[in-house]
Design a protein around this motif. Structure first.
Motif, PDB file in Angstrom:
ATOM      1  N   PHE A  78      32.998  81.449  53.170  1.00  0.00           N
ATOM      2  CA  PHE A  78      32.574  82.488  54.101  1.00  0.00           C
ATOM      3  C   PHE A  78      32.033  81.891  55.393  1.00  0.00           C
ATOM      4  N   TYR A 111      34.094  92.048  52.004  1.00  0.00           N
ATOM      5  CA  TYR A 111      33.949  90.705  52.561  1.00  0.00           C
ATOM      6  C   TYR A 111      33.512  90.743  54.019  1.00  0.00           C
ATOM      7  N   PRO A 157      29.444  89.795  54.397  1.00  0.00           N
ATOM      8  CA  PRO A 157      28.961  88.424  54.583  1.00  0.00           C
ATOM      9  C   PRO A 157      29.483  87.751  55.841  1.00  0.00           C
ATOM     10  N   LEU A 164      37.303  81.576  47.395  1.00  0.00           N
ATOM     11  CA  LEU A 164      36.355  82.517  47.990  1.00  0.00           C
ATOM     12  C   LEU A 164      35.486  83.184  46.929  1.00  0.00           C
ATOM     13  N   TYR A 176      31.426  82.990  46.992  1.00  0.00           N
ATOM     14  CA  TYR A 176      30.613  84.196  47.157  1.00  0.00           C
ATOM     15  C   TYR A 176      29.190  83.980  46.639  1.00  0.00           C
ATOM     16  N   ASN A 219      26.532  83.759  49.170  1.00  0.00           N
ATOM     17  CA  ASN A 219      26.102  84.951  49.899  1.00  0.00           C
ATOM     18  C   ASN A 219      24.821  85.542  49.317  1.00  0.00           C
TER      19      ASN A 219
END
Length: 288
Positions: free
Chosen positions: A86, A112, A115, A210, A214, A217
């Protein structure tokens, strides 16, 4: 390459530019003299999810809707050629916005897009003219057991079973239909396009990278909430109440930290724009 679909004021431009050596696609509409709104898509979608919203906003805003690297019509290098995180996707979007001259903007965030948009906002808070949150999480109470069931085994044990289920055609369709008030009336082109892109060679590795990232995040929730309290961005929360992944408590939680916030619960699901693009467009115009 720049193409324009029609000559009317609400026509949508489909543009491909090179950013850091990677072909990057974005949709644009509206006069450059208008305030800018940047539409940030979610998983497993692309700027295509905004196809109905963009023309509805173009009379009042300069609308920019990028495809992230690995999504939509943008380049999709292999995981050994691009860092699918991210942080990296945010840096690439920032570079695109710098390239096309976007400074001050309203940021619309879905899934998405949360973030990514909140990294952009906290990086340059003085350039944020407002935020729109549509089923994008910044609070722990918004994460449902369905999300935990996918991510926790992956993060704690390296178990990819649930994560790989997210890449299947039936799951992609479910993300659109679950919580929709008229699922049988939805346009199947949306999930069919998403799935075609998910089925490309190397896509599973990109998306799993991804999914793994995550986890970074979640610790930022506190940072983003502190940003809300300190900078008090004008905020619209337009949230599909039937979302199986991001629950209504995640929408209501924004009231805790932002004074100038409007929370509207829509009778729809995760991809609420499939049913409520006109309603969301009206809310954006009323708010900003």
């Amino acid at each position: 390459m720049n193409t324009t679909s029609a000559s009317s004021p609400a026509s949508v431009e489909h543009r491909q530019v090179e950013i850091d050596g990677l072909s990057t696609f974005y949709r644009a509409a509206g006069s450059p003299a208008h305030p800018v709104i940047v539409l940030l898509h979610g998983f497993p979608s692309s700027s295509h999810m905004f196809r109905d919203l963009i023309p509805l906003l173009a009379d009042r805003f300069r609308v920019i809707a990028p495809d992230y690297i690995g999504f939509g019509h943008s380049a999709a290098p292999a995981v050994d050629q691009f860092e699918y995180s991210f942080d990296k996707l945010t840096a690439h979007v920032r570079a695109l916005l710098d390239h096309i001259g976007v400074t001050d903007a309203i940021y619309y965030m879905q899934d998405y897009g949360g973030p990514i948009g909140l990294r952009l906002a906290t990086g340059k808070p003085e350039h944020v003219r407002g935020i729109v949150i549509q089923n994008a999480n910044a609070y722990m109470e918004g994460l449902t057991p369905a999300v935990a069931g996918v991510f926790m085994p992956l993060w704690e044990k390296g178990d990819e079973t649930g994560a790989r289920q997210m890449l299947l055609a039936e799951t992609t369709k479910m993300q659109y239909t679950a919580g929709a008030r008229q699922p049988e009336a939805l346009n199947p082109d949306a999930w069919t396009l998403d799935q075609a892109l998910l089925d490309r060679p190397g896509s599973a590795e990109r998306q799993l990278a991804l999914f793994n990232d995550y986890r970074h995040n979640v610790p930022l929730f506190d940072v983003w909430q502190a940003y809300f309290r300190a900078h008090q961005p004008k905020t619209l929360v337009a949230w599909g109440r039937g979302d199986p992944f991001f629950g209504v408590p995640g929408a209501e939680a924004f009231r805790r930290d932002i004074k100038d916030v409007r929370v509207e619960l829509l009778d729809s699901g995760h991809f609420a724009l499939e049913e409520d693009a006109a309603r969301v467009a009206d809310l954006i115009k009323q708010t900003f």
